[in-house]
Design an enzyme around this catalytic site. Structure first.
Site, PDB file in Angstrom:
ATOM      1  CG  HIS A  19      -4.145   1.271  -3.769  1.00 40.87           C
ATOM      2  ND1 HIS A  19      -4.024   1.011  -2.416  1.00 40.87           N
ATOM      3  CD2 HIS A  19      -5.452   1.044  -4.076  1.00 40.87           C
ATOM      4  CE1 HIS A  19      -5.189   0.651  -1.933  1.00 40.87           C
ATOM      5  NE2 HIS A  19      -6.074   0.661  -2.916  1.00 40.87           N
ATOM      6  CD  GLU A  22      -0.571   2.343  -2.225  1.00 35.99           C
ATOM      7  OE1 GLU A  22      -0.238   1.137  -2.157  1.00 35.99           O
ATOM      8  OE2 GLU A  22      -1.526   2.819  -1.592  1.00 35.99           O
ATOM      9  CD  GLU A 190       0.552  -0.318   3.428  1.00 31.82           C
ATOM     10  OE1 GLU A 190       1.176   0.476   2.689  1.00 31.82           O
ATOM     11  OE2 GLU A 190      -0.691  -0.434   3.408  1.00 31.82           O
TER      12      GLU A 190
END
Length: 292
Positions: A19, A22, A190
């Site tokens: 992505h 990010e 994450e």
């Protein structure tokens, strides 16, 4: 030695920036890379024992265009792992082909797949893992996040979760978790866009580029604990000097005295968590950001 043709390999495969918006994932990945190619004793041991394959940017077109989530052609690449097109999703297609090739190689053991992301609402670093019917496999999967929680003050095991949501079926973690066998573990790592809270405190600490890279370094060093390679670090950290002939006899006499212990390494060589994630790693290494 493990890069020689025909050698057996234990592989850790890491990807990032699927992505494009990010951006913290790139700093975490940079921290992993910088540490692994350094001369830090832990990094040297990891290079001897494991092969790291890293694709730091799976969506370069989206990054170049300034997209937040999609590719040049408007696809969320992290939903197309099941059947990536070599024309529409070329980076996924290439990485998937490489992973399948390694999986089918009897001399290659793909031990870990970690896909690095950034989260816009959650705090700290945390992981997503898969759910398996085999209870023992599910419990083994929790070991790496627990060890990482001990090494990184900004990583939260309480925020780590394991799921098989249908909406996540096309992600790298879900697809590869279903493809690979019970010896492989697939995670999404994450990290918050903005801050983290250290355990036992309530104040939020803003993330910086250096803090993201430090998390990456701690991810790398956690493999040392996972594979129980701590005793090997002592051998790397204290190389035996070459002795001249006149010094050999003196050295022999010294060998009768108690062995020298490295001042930075304390405690037993291998003392590992009991699975509750509440004990610190037995070897108290210096921060990987300071090689000496």
């Amino acid at each position: 030695d493990n890069l020689r043709e025909g050698a057996e390999q234990k592989v850790v495969f890491i990807t990032g920036r699927v992505h494009p918006g990010e951006t913290p994932s790139s700093f975490v990945c940079q921290g992993i890379i910088d540490f692994l190619v350094s001369q830090h004793p832990i990094a040297r041991v990891l290079r001897e024992y494991l092969v790291f394959k890293i694709a730091p940017m799976l969506n370069p077109d989206g990054v170049y265009l300034g997209n937040y989530r999609c590719s040049l052609m408007g696809f969320d690449l992290n939903r197309h792992w099941l059947d990536p097109s070599p024309w529409v999703h070329p980076t996924l297609h290439g990485v998937k082909q490489l992973i399948v090739q390694m999986y089918n190689d009897p001399k290659t053991s793909l031990e870990f797949y970690i896909d690095i992301h950034a989260h816009s609402t959650m705090m700290n670093g945390f992981m997503y893992g898969n759910i398996f019917e085999d209870e023992e496999r599910f419990q083994r999967q929790a070991i790496f996040p627990k060890l990482l929680c001990q090494n990184a003050e900004d990583f939260s095991y309480s925020s780590t979760s394991f799921n098989r949501d249908a909406v996540k079926a096309g992600t790298g973690r879900r697809f590869l978790g279903g493809l690979l066998d019970h010896t492989s573990y697939c995670y999404t790592l994450e990290v918050s866009f903005y801050s983290y809270i250290i355990s036992g405190t309530t104040a939020a600490v803003p993330y910086t580029e250096e803090a993201y890279m430090k998390l990456g370094r701690n991810v790398a060093r956690t493999f040392l604990d996972y594979y129980r390679l701590n005793p090997m670090v002592e051998k790397v950290a204290i190389p035996m000097p070459r002795l001249r002939n006149k010094e050999i006899e003196v050295q022999r006499r010294k060998e009768k005295s108690p062995p020298y212990k490295h001042p930075l390494l304390r405690g037993p060589a291998s003392n590992y968590p009991n699975g509750k994630g509440d004990k610190k790693s037995s070897v108290n290494h210096k921060d990987p950001s300071n090689p000496f």
